[in-house]
Design a protein around this motif. Sequence first.
Motif, short mmCIF file in Angstrom:
data_model
loop_
_atom_site.label_atom_id
_atom_site.label_comp_id
_atom_site.label_asym_id
_atom_site.label_seq_id
_atom_site.Cartn_x
_atom_site.Cartn_y
_atom_site.Cartn_z
N GLY A 59 0.82 -1.22 0.00
CA GLY A 59 0.00 0.00 0.00
C GLY A 59 0.84 1.26 0.00
O GLY A 59 2.06 1.22 -0.15
N HIS A 60 0.17 2.39 0.16
CA HIS A 60 0.82 3.71 0.11
C HIS A 60 1.63 3.85 -1.18
O HIS A 60 2.76 4.33 -1.18
CB HIS A 60 1.70 3.95 1.34
CG HIS A 60 0.93 4.03 2.62
ND1 HIS A 60 0.20 5.15 2.96
CD2 HIS A 60 0.78 3.15 3.63
CE1 HIS A 60 -0.37 4.95 4.15
NE2 HIS A 60 -0.05 3.73 4.56
N VAL A 61 1.03 3.43 -2.28
CA VAL A 61 1.71 3.45 -3.57
C VAL A 61 1.65 4.85 -4.16
O VAL A 61 0.56 5.40 -4.40
CB VAL A 61 1.07 2.43 -4.54
CG1 VAL A 61 1.77 2.48 -5.89
CG2 VAL A 61 1.13 1.03 -3.95
N ALA A 62 2.81 5.44 -4.39
CA ALA A 62 2.89 6.77 -5.01
C ALA A 62 4.01 6.73 -6.04
O ALA A 62 5.20 6.83 -5.69
CB ALA A 62 3.16 7.85 -3.96
N PHE A 63 3.65 6.55 -7.30
CA PHE A 63 4.62 6.44 -8.39
C PHE A 63 4.61 7.73 -9.20
O PHE A 63 3.56 8.20 -9.63
CB PHE A 63 4.27 5.28 -9.32
CG PHE A 63 4.43 3.91 -8.69
CD1 PHE A 63 5.23 3.71 -7.59
CD2 PHE A 63 3.78 2.81 -9.24
CE1 PHE A 63 5.38 2.45 -7.02
CE2 PHE A 63 3.93 1.54 -8.69
CZ PHE A 63 4.73 1.36 -7.58
N GLY A 64 5.80 8.27 -9.44
CA GLY A 64 5.92 9.44 -10.30
C GLY A 64 5.59 9.12 -11.74
O GLY A 64 5.56 7.95 -12.16
N ALA A 65 5.35 10.16 -12.53
CA ALA A 65 4.96 9.98 -13.93
C ALA A 65 5.94 9.11 -14.72
O ALA A 65 5.51 8.31 -15.56
CB ALA A 65 4.79 11.35 -14.60
N PRO A 66 7.28 9.19 -14.51
CA PRO A 66 8.19 8.33 -15.29
C PRO A 66 8.00 6.84 -15.04
O PRO A 66 8.46 6.01 -15.84
CB PRO A 66 9.58 8.79 -14.84
CG PRO A 66 9.39 10.17 -14.32
CD PRO A 66 8.02 10.17 -13.69
N MET A 67 7.37 6.49 -13.92
CA MET A 67 7.15 5.07 -13.62
C MET A 67 5.85 4.53 -14.18
O MET A 67 5.72 3.32 -14.38
CB MET A 67 7.13 4.86 -12.10
CG MET A 67 8.47 4.95 -11.42
SD MET A 67 8.32 4.43 -9.70
CE MET A 67 7.78 2.72 -9.91
N GLN A 68 4.89 5.39 -14.38
CA GLN A 68 3.55 4.93 -14.69
C GLN A 68 3.49 4.34 -16.10
O GLN A 68 4.13 4.82 -17.02
CB GLN A 68 2.55 6.08 -14.53
CG GLN A 68 2.45 6.54 -13.08
CD GLN A 68 1.54 7.73 -12.91
OE1 GLN A 68 0.79 8.10 -13.81
NE2 GLN A 68 1.60 8.36 -11.74
#
Length: 226
Positions: free
Chosen positions: A111-120
């Motif tokens: 949980g608490h997943v926060a991926f920046g745009a380069p990862m998505q």
Amino acid sequence: MSESLQHWQPATIPDNRTLEGLYIRLEKLDPARHGDDLWLALQGPESDPKLWDYLPYGPFPERSAFDAWLEKNAASADPHFYAVIDSANDQAQGLLSLMCIVPEHGRIEIGHVAFGAPMQRSPKSTEAVYLLAKEAFALGNRRLEWKCNNDNARSKRTAVRLGYTFEGVFRQHMVVKGKNRDTTWYSIISTQWSPVAAGFEKWLALDNQPKSGQIKSLEECRASAV
């Protein structure tokens, strides 16, 4: 029908080891080393404007509040936070955690997943979840959970794509940012993990990830592994 667990041993809790993958590695969150990169990835001008919509915190218009949040996360044992490091450039591009850690029952959650745009929409985001799922079962857990706001269509699609099984909706489960949250529950249990893991490995393989994009979908790779 009850399952006999005559030889059951409680799971091990996560430690601070780095988890290495093909495209990324997961390092124990360290604000001093990862803070500048994460600020840029999660709050910079090219960050995902919808990133914080369903998280119980953020966005952080001021760096001081963001740094305080990172420090709190880094000091926590549960959730146990990792920074996602791009192996190609050594930049921290996101974070996620192992949480709701109940070793005596072999239960844990990503949980608490926060991926920046380069990862998505890239192998990096999928591999980050795969490495944590692999670690969760290597630690001896019997059950890996994924929970999200029932309104969060993106997270629900992600859970199914990653091989989780839908279990139901807890109505009026939480109040988040002053709004009701019905929570959708998903899981992977230990008896399901082998084909799910094989599907991840086939999808992440370099021959399935040319520069032009994936050849086979994760769902296709998982189906062929069953």
